[in-house]
Scaffold this motif. Structure first.
Motif, PDB file in Angstrom:
ATOM      1  N   LEU A 197       1.508   9.984  -9.526  1.00  0.00           N
ATOM      2  CA  LEU A 197       1.642   9.026  -8.870  1.00  0.00           C
ATOM      3  C   LEU A 197       1.329   7.288  -9.457  1.00  0.00           C
ATOM      4  O   LEU A 197      -0.088   7.247 -10.097  1.00  0.00           O
ATOM      5  N   GLN A 198       2.214   6.457 -10.062  1.00  0.00           N
ATOM      6  CA  GLN A 198       1.585   5.198 -10.405  1.00  0.00           C
ATOM      7  C   GLN A 198       2.168   3.920  -9.768  1.00  0.00           C
ATOM      8  O   GLN A 198       2.966   4.188  -8.508  1.00  0.00           O
ATOM      9  N   LYS A 199       1.767   3.196 -10.508  1.00  0.00           N
ATOM     10  CA  LYS A 199       1.299   1.569 -10.076  1.00  0.00           C
ATOM     11  C   LYS A 199       3.372   1.407  -9.337  1.00  0.00           C
ATOM     12  O   LYS A 199       3.987   1.038  -8.443  1.00  0.00           O
ATOM     13  N   ALA A 200       4.362   1.945 -10.085  1.00  0.00           N
ATOM     14  CA  ALA A 200       5.834   1.564 -10.673  1.00  0.00           C
ATOM     15  C   ALA A 200       6.593   2.183  -9.082  1.00  0.00           C
ATOM     16  O   ALA A 200       7.502   2.116  -8.884  1.00  0.00           O
ATOM     17  N   ASP A 201       5.651   4.072  -9.208  1.00  0.00           N
ATOM     18  CA  ASP A 201       6.427   4.389  -7.653  1.00  0.00           C
ATOM     19  C   ASP A 201       6.133   3.756  -6.738  1.00  0.00           C
ATOM     20  O   ASP A 201       6.866   3.715  -5.995  1.00  0.00           O
ATOM     21  N   ALA A 202       4.754   3.141  -6.483  1.00  0.00           N
ATOM     22  CA  ALA A 202       4.234   2.570  -5.343  1.00  0.00           C
ATOM     23  C   ALA A 202       5.217   1.665  -5.368  1.00  0.00           C
ATOM     24  O   ALA A 202       5.922   0.655  -3.869  1.00  0.00           O
ATOM     25  N   LEU A 203       5.585  -0.019  -5.998  1.00  0.00           N
ATOM     26  CA  LEU A 203       6.987  -0.509  -6.523  1.00  0.00           C
ATOM     27  C   LEU A 203       8.238  -0.791  -5.647  1.00  0.00           C
ATOM     28  O   LEU A 203       8.676  -1.291  -5.084  1.00  0.00           O
ATOM     29  N   ALA A 204       8.420   0.681  -6.871  1.00  0.00           N
ATOM     30  CA  ALA A 204       9.621   1.105  -5.658  1.00  0.00           C
ATOM     31  C   ALA A 204       9.955   1.639  -4.502  1.00  0.00           C
ATOM     32  O   ALA A 204      10.779   1.390  -3.989  1.00  0.00           O
ATOM     33  N   ALA A 205       9.160   2.798  -3.945  1.00  0.00           N
ATOM     34  CA  ALA A 205       8.547   2.732  -2.147  1.00  0.00           C
ATOM     35  C   ALA A 205       8.808   0.988  -2.071  1.00  0.00           C
ATOM     36  O   ALA A 205       9.584   0.972  -0.727  1.00  0.00           O
ATOM     37  N   ALA A 206       8.114   0.314  -2.380  1.00  0.00           N
ATOM     38  CA  ALA A 206       7.914  -1.335  -1.057  1.00  0.00           C
ATOM     39  C   ALA A 206       9.672  -1.953  -1.412  1.00  0.00           C
ATOM     40  O   ALA A 206       9.568  -2.385  -0.298  1.00  0.00           O
ATOM     41  N   GLN A 207       9.949  -1.891  -2.581  1.00  0.00           N
ATOM     42  CA  GLN A 207      11.291  -1.879  -2.803  1.00  0.00           C
ATOM     43  C   GLN A 207      12.479  -1.578  -1.665  1.00  0.00           C
ATOM     44  O   GLN A 207      12.873  -1.925  -1.264  1.00  0.00           O
ATOM     45  N   ARG A 208      12.267   0.200  -1.657  1.00  0.00           N
ATOM     46  CA  ARG A 208      12.726   0.889  -0.852  1.00  0.00           C
ATOM     47  C   ARG A 208      12.904  -0.378   0.106  1.00  0.00           C
ATOM     48  O   ARG A 208      13.808   0.387   1.030  1.00  0.00           O
ATOM     49  N   LEU A 209      11.704  -0.115   0.656  1.00  0.00           N
ATOM     50  CA  LEU A 209      11.619  -0.452   2.471  1.00  0.00           C
ATOM     51  C   LEU A 209      11.855  -1.834   2.879  1.00  0.00           C
ATOM     52  O   LEU A 209      12.490  -2.348   3.593  1.00  0.00           O
ATOM     53  N   GLY A 263     -16.022   4.723  -0.073  1.00  0.00           N
ATOM     54  CA  GLY A 263     -15.685   4.033  -0.366  1.00  0.00           C
ATOM     55  C   GLY A 263     -13.400   4.451  -1.368  1.00  0.00           C
ATOM     56  O   GLY A 263     -13.423   3.473  -1.851  1.00  0.00           O
ATOM     57  N   PHE A 264     -13.565   5.446  -1.000  1.00  0.00           N
ATOM     58  CA  PHE A 264     -12.153   6.121  -1.408  1.00  0.00           C
ATOM     59  C   PHE A 264     -11.313   3.964  -0.819  1.00  0.00           C
ATOM     60  O   PHE A 264     -10.839   4.137   0.678  1.00  0.00           O
ATOM     61  N   ARG A 265      -9.817   4.094  -0.981  1.00  0.00           N
ATOM     62  CA  ARG A 265      -9.551   3.497  -0.995  1.00  0.00           C
ATOM     63  C   ARG A 265      -7.494   3.474  -1.267  1.00  0.00           C
ATOM     64  O   ARG A 265      -7.680   4.431  -2.715  1.00  0.00           O
ATOM     65  N   ASP A 266      -6.724   3.801  -0.683  1.00  0.00           N
ATOM     66  CA  ASP A 266      -5.271   4.700  -1.318  1.00  0.00           C
ATOM     67  C   ASP A 266      -4.144   3.209  -2.172  1.00  0.00           C
ATOM     68  O   ASP A 266      -4.580   2.570  -1.042  1.00  0.00           O
ATOM     69  N   GLU A 267      -4.627   3.126  -3.050  1.00  0.00           N
ATOM     70  CA  GLU A 267      -4.378   1.582  -3.313  1.00  0.00           C
ATOM     71  C   GLU A 267      -2.509   1.657  -3.464  1.00  0.00           C
ATOM     72  O   GLU A 267      -2.226   0.492  -3.180  1.00  0.00           O
ATOM     73  N   LEU A 268      -2.131   2.487  -4.013  1.00  0.00           N
ATOM     74  CA  LEU A 268      -0.422   2.682  -3.707  1.00  0.00           C
ATOM     75  C   LEU A 268      -0.462   2.333  -2.914  1.00  0.00           C
ATOM     76  O   LEU A 268       0.728   1.614  -2.531  1.00  0.00           O
ATOM     77  N   ASP A 269      -0.636   2.877  -1.245  1.00  0.00           N
ATOM     78  CA  ASP A 269       0.107   2.661  -0.247  1.00  0.00           C
ATOM     79  C   ASP A 269      -0.516   2.147   0.534  1.00  0.00           C
ATOM     80  O   ASP A 269       0.284   1.249   1.354  1.00  0.00           O
ATOM     81  N   GLY A 270      -1.947   1.373   0.207  1.00  0.00           N
ATOM     82  CA  GLY A 270      -2.046   0.164  -0.035  1.00  0.00           C
ATOM     83  C   GLY A 270      -0.898  -1.473  -0.190  1.00  0.00           C
ATOM     84  O   GLY A 270      -0.729  -2.456   0.307  1.00  0.00           O
ATOM     85  N   LEU A 271      -0.474  -0.531  -0.824  1.00  0.00           N
ATOM     86  CA  LEU A 271       0.873  -2.216  -2.225  1.00  0.00           C
ATOM     87  C   LEU A 271       1.888  -2.021  -1.269  1.00  0.00           C
ATOM     88  O   LEU A 271       2.282  -3.042  -0.333  1.00  0.00           O
ATOM     89  N   VAL A 272       2.461  -0.374  -0.612  1.00  0.00           N
ATOM     90  CA  VAL A 272       3.329  -0.433   0.306  1.00  0.00           C
ATOM     91  C   VAL A 272       2.799  -0.990   1.860  1.00  0.00           C
ATOM     92  O   VAL A 272       4.177  -2.116   2.007  1.00  0.00           O
TER      93      VAL A 272
END
Length: 337
Positions: A197-209, A263-272
């Motif tokens: 998955l890429q940042k674009a996928d997270a942005l698409a997920a956030a838009q759907r939300l 130190g792990f952070r879920d950057e994509l789900d964090g954006l959503v």
């Protein structure tokens, strides 16, 4: 079907029998509410916001509030064959109570108003079905790292944790799970199946939300989320709406220690998740939901909790016998519908 009027009668009957009039004094405001959940014309109890959003579709993200089903099933008109005593938990159903409910759902819920999920794929993605679900979706969201830790430490369900040597490896393996569920079609439990998955996928997920969901609750603000849900879709704030029916650890309600994740952070789900919080805050303002405006919700919650406790046998045997007599009298008088 029983109405909440019956619950109030029970509460007052119990108080009269046991001398606990202070219980009712604390909730006398309930008598000023519209107490009937089953009026002659059920449509009168259904707000336009619910009608416009039907059929509601619940996107259940793993470890993000199975208990939310209790608020859903008690919303007027959605599941007319279930009364206020029904709860989606292990006390009423079995240890696999969510699957039990989805098996029963087609028989007890009106699927033109609430679409039942699959009992075998309870965490399915919306994928290509998004266009048909758009405008009907509801969900609960959770801070990503807390969601991962809750899934990993779940003693009852594996969530794919046994496939990994430790929690940090597991976190890497399920990174972007929410993004995957919002954009992919397959089940994400035990592990997401969306590939890289890429940042674009997270942005698409956030838009759907933002565009497709009529309600987005926040796990960390559960009480306000339940109040907001009822403000939008109607119905009363039942005690069961606020119970944790599936805690990872019943003895620990504090946030998990994220140091386990190294130190792990879920950057994509964090954006959503950040988008989910923005939507939630906007809806609080749009529907004028605040601590003050939720006072009636909290009062109803407490009162229904008292009734529920008494009906489940916590009261003294003599008081219970008197309550049974009160119920009989109520039935004779035609109070219960």
């Amino acid at each position: 079907m029983w109405s909440f009027t019956a619950a109030v009668v029970t509460l007052w009957s119990f108080a009269a029998a046991s001398g606990s009039w202070d219980v009712c004094a604390n909730h006398v405001g309930l008598l000023q509410l519209d107490l009937s959940l089953t009026p002659a014309d059920t449509s009168l109890a259904v707000p336009p916001t619910l009608r416009a959003a039907e059929p509601l579709k619940f996107l259940h993200i793993p470890k993000c509030g199975t208990s939310f089903l209790n608020a859903i099933v008690h919303t007027p008109s959605l599941c007319p064959d279930l009364d206020w005593r029904y709860e989606v938990n292990s006390d009423v159903l079995s240890k696999s109570f969510e699957r039990d409910f989805w098996h029963e759902c087609p028989q007890v819920c009106n699927q033109s108003r609430f679409e039942c999920n699959s009992a075998s794929q309870t965490h399915e993605g919306i994928g290509s079905s998004y266009s048909s679900y758009k405008g009907h979706l509801i969900t609960m969201m959770r801070q990503p790292e807390q969601r991962v830790l809750s899934a990993y430490h779940d003693a009852r369900f594996d969530h794919g944790a046994s496939r990994y040597p430790n929690v940090s490896a597991y976190a890497e393996g399920v990174a972007g799970l929410v993004t995957c569920q919002l954009t992919g079609a397959k089940s994400v439990d035990p592990v997401p199946q969306c590939g890289e998955l890429q940042k674009a996928d997270a942005l698409a997920a956030a838009q759907r939300l933002r565009e497709g969901f009529v309600f987005v609750g926040i796990m960390e603000e559960w009480d306000m989320s339940m109040c907001l849900f009822h403000k939008i879709f109607g119905g009363h704030c039942w005690h069961s709406d606020f119970e944790n029916s599936r805690p990872t650890d019943p003895e620990d309600t504090s946030p998990y220690n994220v140091s386990e994740l190294e130190g792990f952070r879920d950057e994509l789900d964090g954006l959503v998740y950040e988008e989910a919080k923005r939507i939630f805050r906007e809806q609080l303002v749009a529907y004028n939901v605040s601590t003050d405006s939720c006072a009636g919700c909290w009062s109803f919650r407490r009162a229904s909790g008292v009734v529920e406790t008494n009906l489940h046998g916590a009261a003294r045997p003599m008081a219970m016998a008197r309550m049974a007599m009160a119920w009989s009298m109520a039935l004779i008088l035609g109070i219960l519908g």
